[in-house]
Every structure is written in C-alpha cells, then in structure tokens.
Design a protein around this motif. Sequence first.
Motif, PDB file in Angstrom:
ATOM      1  N   LEU A  68       0.806  -0.986   0.106  1.00  0.00           N
ATOM      2  CA  LEU A  68      -0.453   0.114   0.050  1.00  0.00           C
ATOM      3  C   LEU A  68       1.373   1.311  -0.511  1.00  0.00           C
ATOM      4  O   LEU A  68       0.678   2.417  -0.693  1.00  0.00           O
ATOM      5  N   THR A  69       2.130   1.541   1.234  1.00  0.00           N
ATOM      6  CA  THR A  69       2.658   2.230   0.841  1.00  0.00           C
ATOM      7  C   THR A  69       3.622   2.886  -0.643  1.00  0.00           C
ATOM      8  O   THR A  69       3.674   3.608  -0.923  1.00  0.00           O
ATOM      9  N   GLU A  70       4.194   1.871  -1.064  1.00  0.00           N
ATOM     10  CA  GLU A  70       4.523   1.672  -2.731  1.00  0.00           C
ATOM     11  C   GLU A  70       3.412   2.223  -3.387  1.00  0.00           C
ATOM     12  O   GLU A  70       3.539   3.391  -4.392  1.00  0.00           O
ATOM     13  N   LEU A  71       1.999   2.289  -3.076  1.00  0.00           N
ATOM     14  CA  LEU A  71       1.647   2.383  -4.197  1.00  0.00           C
ATOM     15  C   LEU A  71       0.731   3.826  -3.963  1.00  0.00           C
ATOM     16  O   LEU A  71       0.585   4.382  -5.492  1.00  0.00           O
ATOM     17  N   LEU A  72       0.783   4.212  -2.708  1.00  0.00           N
ATOM     18  CA  LEU A  72       0.803   5.631  -2.379  1.00  0.00           C
ATOM     19  C   LEU A  72       2.097   6.593  -2.636  1.00  0.00           C
ATOM     20  O   LEU A  72       1.024   7.657  -3.358  1.00  0.00           O
ATOM     21  N   ARG A  73       3.268   6.110  -2.632  1.00  0.00           N
ATOM     22  CA  ARG A  73       4.365   7.070  -3.132  1.00  0.00           C
ATOM     23  C   ARG A  73       4.203   7.083  -4.696  1.00  0.00           C
ATOM     24  O   ARG A  73       4.405   8.248  -5.148  1.00  0.00           O
ATOM     25  N   GLN A  74       3.669   6.610  -5.395  1.00  0.00           N
ATOM     26  CA  GLN A  74       3.797   6.640  -6.756  1.00  0.00           C
ATOM     27  C   GLN A  74       2.642   7.933  -6.952  1.00  0.00           C
ATOM     28  O   GLN A  74       2.926   8.649  -7.747  1.00  0.00           O
ATOM     29  N   ASP A  75       1.865   7.734  -6.735  1.00  0.00           N
ATOM     30  CA  ASP A  75       0.437   8.948  -6.933  1.00  0.00           C
ATOM     31  C   ASP A  75       0.590   9.477  -6.518  1.00  0.00           C
ATOM     32  O   ASP A  75       0.121  11.344  -7.229  1.00  0.00           O
ATOM     33  N   LEU A  76       1.339   9.373  -5.225  1.00  0.00           N
ATOM     34  CA  LEU A  76       1.360  11.325  -4.250  1.00  0.00           C
ATOM     35  C   LEU A  76       2.919  11.730  -5.643  1.00  0.00           C
ATOM     36  O   LEU A  76       2.582  12.645  -5.402  1.00  0.00           O
ATOM     37  N   ALA A  77       4.118  11.007  -5.859  1.00  0.00           N
ATOM     38  CA  ALA A  77       4.732  11.988  -6.824  1.00  0.00           C
ATOM     39  C   ALA A  77       4.458  12.056  -8.261  1.00  0.00           C
ATOM     40  O   ALA A  77       4.366  13.597  -8.634  1.00  0.00           O
ATOM     41  N   ALA A  78       3.132  11.215  -8.922  1.00  0.00           N
ATOM     42  CA  ALA A  78       2.039  11.811  -9.910  1.00  0.00           C
ATOM     43  C   ALA A  78       1.670  13.467  -9.106  1.00  0.00           C
ATOM     44  O   ALA A  78       1.440  14.608 -10.511  1.00  0.00           O
ATOM     45  N   ALA A  79       1.745  13.263  -8.598  1.00  0.00           N
ATOM     46  CA  ALA A  79       0.341  14.594  -7.865  1.00  0.00           C
ATOM     47  C   ALA A  79       1.739  15.897  -7.865  1.00  0.00           C
ATOM     48  O   ALA A  79       0.931  17.173  -6.958  1.00  0.00           O
ATOM     49  N   GLY A  80       2.274  15.946  -7.905  1.00  0.00           N
ATOM     50  CA  GLY A  80       3.375  16.774  -8.364  1.00  0.00           C
ATOM     51  C   GLY A  80       3.860  16.805  -6.686  1.00  0.00           C
ATOM     52  O   GLY A  80       5.160  18.626  -6.327  1.00  0.00           O
ATOM     53  N   PHE A  81       3.973  16.280  -5.479  1.00  0.00           N
ATOM     54  CA  PHE A  81       5.056  15.849  -4.564  1.00  0.00           C
ATOM     55  C   PHE A  81       5.956  15.058  -4.418  1.00  0.00           C
ATOM     56  O   PHE A  81       6.516  14.717  -4.811  1.00  0.00           O
ATOM     57  N   THR A  82       7.493  15.949  -3.499  1.00  0.00           N
ATOM     58  CA  THR A  82       8.128  15.437  -3.869  1.00  0.00           C
ATOM     59  C   THR A  82       8.958  14.561  -2.510  1.00  0.00           C
ATOM     60  O   THR A  82       8.463  14.917  -1.346  1.00  0.00           O
ATOM     61  N   GLU A  83       9.394  13.250  -2.445  1.00  0.00           N
ATOM     62  CA  GLU A  83       9.140  12.832  -1.753  1.00  0.00           C
ATOM     63  C   GLU A  83      10.645  12.716  -0.592  1.00  0.00           C
ATOM     64  O   GLU A  83      11.609  13.104  -1.256  1.00  0.00           O
ATOM     65  N   ALA A  84       9.794  12.717   0.841  1.00  0.00           N
ATOM     66  CA  ALA A  84      11.361  13.107   1.814  1.00  0.00           C
ATOM     67  C   ALA A  84      11.425  12.134   2.496  1.00  0.00           C
ATOM     68  O   ALA A  84      10.420  10.839   3.363  1.00  0.00           O
ATOM     69  N   LEU A  85      12.660  11.400   3.182  1.00  0.00           N
ATOM     70  CA  LEU A  85      13.026  10.497   3.707  1.00  0.00           C
ATOM     71  C   LEU A  85      13.778  10.720   4.975  1.00  0.00           C
ATOM     72  O   LEU A  85      15.099  11.653   4.970  1.00  0.00           O
ATOM     73  N   THR A  86      13.362  11.225   6.324  1.00  0.00           N
ATOM     74  CA  THR A  86      13.357  11.704   7.359  1.00  0.00           C
ATOM     75  C   THR A  86      13.981  10.837   8.687  1.00  0.00           C
ATOM     76  O   THR A  86      14.052   9.610   8.014  1.00  0.00           O
ATOM     77  N   PHE A  87      15.044  11.441   9.764  1.00  0.00           N
ATOM     78  CA  PHE A  87      15.345  10.495  10.682  1.00  0.00           C
ATOM     79  C   PHE A  87      14.432  10.128  11.458  1.00  0.00           C
ATOM     80  O   PHE A  87      12.979  10.777  11.483  1.00  0.00           O
ATOM     81  N   ALA A  88      14.484   8.772  11.865  1.00  0.00           N
ATOM     82  CA  ALA A  88      13.650   8.121  12.546  1.00  0.00           C
ATOM     83  C   ALA A  88      13.029   8.662  13.627  1.00  0.00           C
ATOM     84  O   ALA A  88      12.555   8.158  15.093  1.00  0.00           O
ATOM     85  N   LEU A  89      14.292   9.326  14.341  1.00  0.00           N
ATOM     86  CA  LEU A  89      15.086  10.042  16.242  1.00  0.00           C
ATOM     87  C   LEU A  89      14.975  11.173  16.108  1.00  0.00           C
ATOM     88  O   LEU A  89      15.311  11.593  14.987  1.00  0.00           O
ATOM     89  N   CYS A  90      14.412  11.797  17.136  1.00  0.00           N
ATOM     90  CA  CYS A  90      14.490  13.262  17.048  1.00  0.00           C
ATOM     91  C   CYS A  90      14.377  13.481  18.007  1.00  0.00           C
ATOM     92  O   CYS A  90      14.729  13.201  19.290  1.00  0.00           O
ATOM     93  N   SER A  91      14.625  14.866  18.651  1.00  0.00           N
ATOM     94  CA  SER A  91      14.938  15.740  19.489  1.00  0.00           C
ATOM     95  C   SER A  91      13.638  16.085  20.005  1.00  0.00           C
ATOM     96  O   SER A  91      12.366  16.012  19.622  1.00  0.00           O
TER      97      SER A  91
END
Length: 600
Positions: A408-431
């Motif tokens: 499901l995640t992969e399918l949504l990624r494809q379509d969100l990119a098609a909608a003109g949004f750029t994918e980001a991958l951020t750290f799972a840990l934060c302050s």
Amino acid sequence: MRSVAVAQLSDMPTVSVKRELLFQALGRRYTDEEVDELCFEFGLELDEITSEKDIISKEQGDGKAESASDIILYKIDVPANRYDLLCLEGLVRGLQVFKERIKAPRYKRIMPANSDVQRLIITEETAQVRPHAVAAVLRNITFSKDRYDSFIDLQEKLHQNICRKRALVAIGTHDLDTISGPFTYTARPPSEIRFKPLNQSKEYTASEIMDLYRTDSQLKHYLHIIENKPLYPVIYDSNGVVLSMPPIINGDHTKISLNTRNVFVECTATDITKAKIVLDILVTMFSEYCEKQFTVEAAEVTYHNGKTCIYPELAYRREKVKPDLMNKKIGISETPSSLAKLLTRMCLKSHVTGNGNSIEIEIPPTRADIIHACDIIEDAAIAYGYNNIQMTIPKTYTIANQFPLNKLTELLRQDLAAAGFTEALTFALCSQEDIADKLGVDISSTKAVHIANPKTAEFQVARTSLLPGLLKTIAANRKMPLPLKLFEISDIVVKDSTKDVGARNQRNLCAIYYNKNPGFEVIHGLLDRVMQLLAVPPSKESGYLIKAADDSAFFPGRCAEILAKGQSIGKLGVLHPDVITKFELTMPCSALEINIEPFL
C-alpha cells in the motif's frame, strides 16, 4: 564469486597488520588480491589496504600526516567471537594451520622447576568492587618492537571486545623481575592508595589519579567503573609496590620494555568466566615467543575463604558430532574422514571414531567461541568453502508475497509523486524539542519512546509525528524555488502498554505545502486524491469527512480532524505561525498527516 559471507556476530573488530610482517610470518609474498581471497576463504574480510599516513590524513588532514609512516597496513575484519584472531600471531597461526603448512600447536601449563610458583592472594574487601582475579607468567619471553606493539594492541582489542570496555575484565601485564611475590589483590579507600602511574613522573593518590585522567582521551571512559565506589581495587607485591589499580592504570614501576624477559599477567574481573578466557587468549598468543614455545608458567590464586585455583586453565575438551548431521546442515555429502580433515584445518583437531558414525573434536583453549555443535559445523562449512556448496532448490516450495502495508505504501508513493509532491526520507529519531516544544505540546502528552543515554541532542526520542522531519527538510532547502511540496510515508513510534515491548510502530502519511500563501486548498485536494485512490468516498456513514478541530500546531480556526472507517485518522490545516518560526521558516505552510493502516 562472493555470494555468501560467513554468518557471525555483528560489530566486527578490525585488526591492522603490517603487510611485510604478515608476509614474513606466512613465509611468502602475496598480491593484494591473493590476500583478499585467502581472508575470504578463512571466513574473514580484508576491509581496507591503507597506511598510518593515509589514516591520519583522512581523520586530521594532510598537515598532521607528514611525519607518519608509509608502511602498508591490511585492515582485516574479524568475527567478534574469534578472540584468537585479534592479533598478528593468532591470525598467522590460524591461516598457516588452515593452509596445512603447520599443525595446530599444543598449549601447555607448566609448574616452575623449584615449585616457586607465583601467588596472588585475593582479600575479602574486593567483593565490593571486583571480586575475581586470575594470573599467569610468560617465562623467558623475547620481545621485539613489533611483538611488543602487538602485545599491547591485543590487550586493547580484548578490552574493547570481550572485556566490555574493562567493565567485565581488566588486564594488567608487568615486568616480573621488578617485583617480588606473593602478590595481594585488595581494595582500599582512595586516599590510602598512593603510587606513580604508568608513564608519569611523580606519585599521586588514587583520588588525584582519577582527576588526572578525567581529561585523558583514552582513560576517561573507564573512570566511571570504580569512581563512585567507597574502595578502589589495587594489587601490591610483597614489598608494598603497586602493580596496578584496575581497571584504570598500571604502576610505572612494573612497566614492560623490550628488555623484559618475564611477564606477570593478571586479570581482575566481575565475571570469572570471561577472565579465564581473556587470560587463556593472551598467554596462548604470546607463548610463541617464550624460550619453551607454547608453554605458560602457572600461578596460584588464593581466595579469602581459603579456596585455591591454578591458572591459566588452558583446558582442552572433547565434543562428538555425527557426520550425517554435518553433511545435512551444510548441504554437502563428504566422507567422515574428509569432514575430520576440514575441522583439523580450522584448529579443531578431529578424528573419526566408532564405525565412522561419529567425529570426535578436540576444542583448544583458544576457541572459546565453540559453544555448540552448530559452531563446529559452521567451521567445517568455512573450510569446505561456502562457494563450493552446490545451490539447490529448497524442498519446501513457497511463493513470497509483499507485506500488505508495504505494498500500500509503495502504491501511494507513486501517486503522491504523480500529484507533484517530492518524497523525503527523514530520521526516525529526533529531539524532544522537535515533537513537543516546537509543536506547542508537552513531552509527557506525546507518548514518545525515549532513548536511554542518548549520544546527541538530535536523537533523544523516537518520532511521534512525521511533520517535524518535513519542516526541518524545508528549512534546509529554503533557497529552492517555491512552492515546496513534500511528502513522507514512514513509521512513527508510540508507547502502547498492550504490546509485549511496550511500544508499536504506525505507518503515517504526511504532506506539506510551503509557499507565499498557505495553499490549504492544495493539501485538501491531496487528501481527496488519496481517499479517491483508497476507494473511500466523501460520506459520513461509509466514507470520510472532515470536521473542525483544535490543535496547538495549527492556526486557530484553520484545522480539521479527518474521520474515516469510524475513527479519527489524522489532521490537516494551516500551521501556526509560532510553529513555522520555531522551525526557522518565514512563509505560511499547510500540512496533512494521517494514519494509513486502517485502509489495509
């Protein structure tokens, strides 16, 4: 072909050996490719070919490296449980036996000729700090500069590995001719301990020594082990000379030099099993340089209750494994005598017993990693060669399927990119700031999983929202042309007392629109598109709807809760100016964050 690596413990130690010394010890020269192949065959990995000059140049710049050595070093990754390969001596011995150039040596413990055995007496006070100690003597040893360096380096490798940074075991090596036994291992108040530490010019009390090494880059990491204890461990000889204050520092009086002929080795510990292993490894590796090769002089350790033990143990033990089991586990069909020969090449002297239906293996004191039959079988597989094992189709035939959530995640990624949004991958840990203060909420209300003893303020908690990561990504890309449209579909982590580990992962989708105007309609449109893709119609009963809500991260009156499948799945809206400012942004911003797991 490098298809299979040896399955071993993670976090492998790296041993640096000088190329010329390695070739000299192996009795022939190799090309770098041949060394790489030899290491791989033996279950090791040649990680890097470098020099001291290159290492310093990389770490500190060319200026600092000018006076460094150009001698070529091989950096070899060694499995974390193979303590016998942590120095040149053990590595060469293992390779030579593997290549059948020499037979595995037999290590012997000998008592001194006139029964003048060195004694170490453990007093009752040590029970409060480090209750155990073992000892041995390397008699008539001959050091050269390289041997001495290897001797010191092995101790450091063991300290970092099995000794768990000296918390479990601390090694002390002393010039026996500068001291006289019997030795006493005791514990005293810091103010009563006074001696000249290694490589220092004057005497200090134990408290002063702790202050002295608080800024030492190497020793400061070990101070915490004893600094809050009322008594500090210390070893004296019969004349009151301090040998060492474990696990911090040895005394300067017993310092080993290239002229040292007799070495007294002591290991103090909180774990007696680890101490015995460490002592066995150290003395077996360097007994090669004793006048009587591979012999170690015994020492007697007496506990305060009168119990006496002789060390080192240097115990050989026997195990039996069925050849059929070995063949089946590895996936080969070798004869019992061939399997015995393979094991003998791995320093596990073996022979066939009975009617060929069993192999008896002798485990030497250097192989503390052999705990179970599977360890023996693994060594046979390494000697056989992983790449020589025929690949076969497994008897159990199954067809793998993609994990539904990932699909499901992969399918949504494809379509969100098609909608003109750029994918980001951020750290799972934060302050803590990122998920609490900056979003206007209290950390205690976030259900965040905290990291114990975090190394950096940036990684204190596991994220409970994807929004801070995307806002930080925009802050790092402010110079890019507007609008910035980013999305991320990743896991967040929240505390959950119903789970066996007390926390659970949740797959969230977060999108953000950053421009001169808030662009709420863009984010709202994206939500409608996502719901359309998930086949969820805009309907109160069977679909999704949005209703006004309040959230400290969003502008009052510009925030909505998203309801679907009979539950709240997230929020969308225009971010509060305070939030935008705290993330060092200057333009308005709208965002959406939903949990996609209910749509599986």
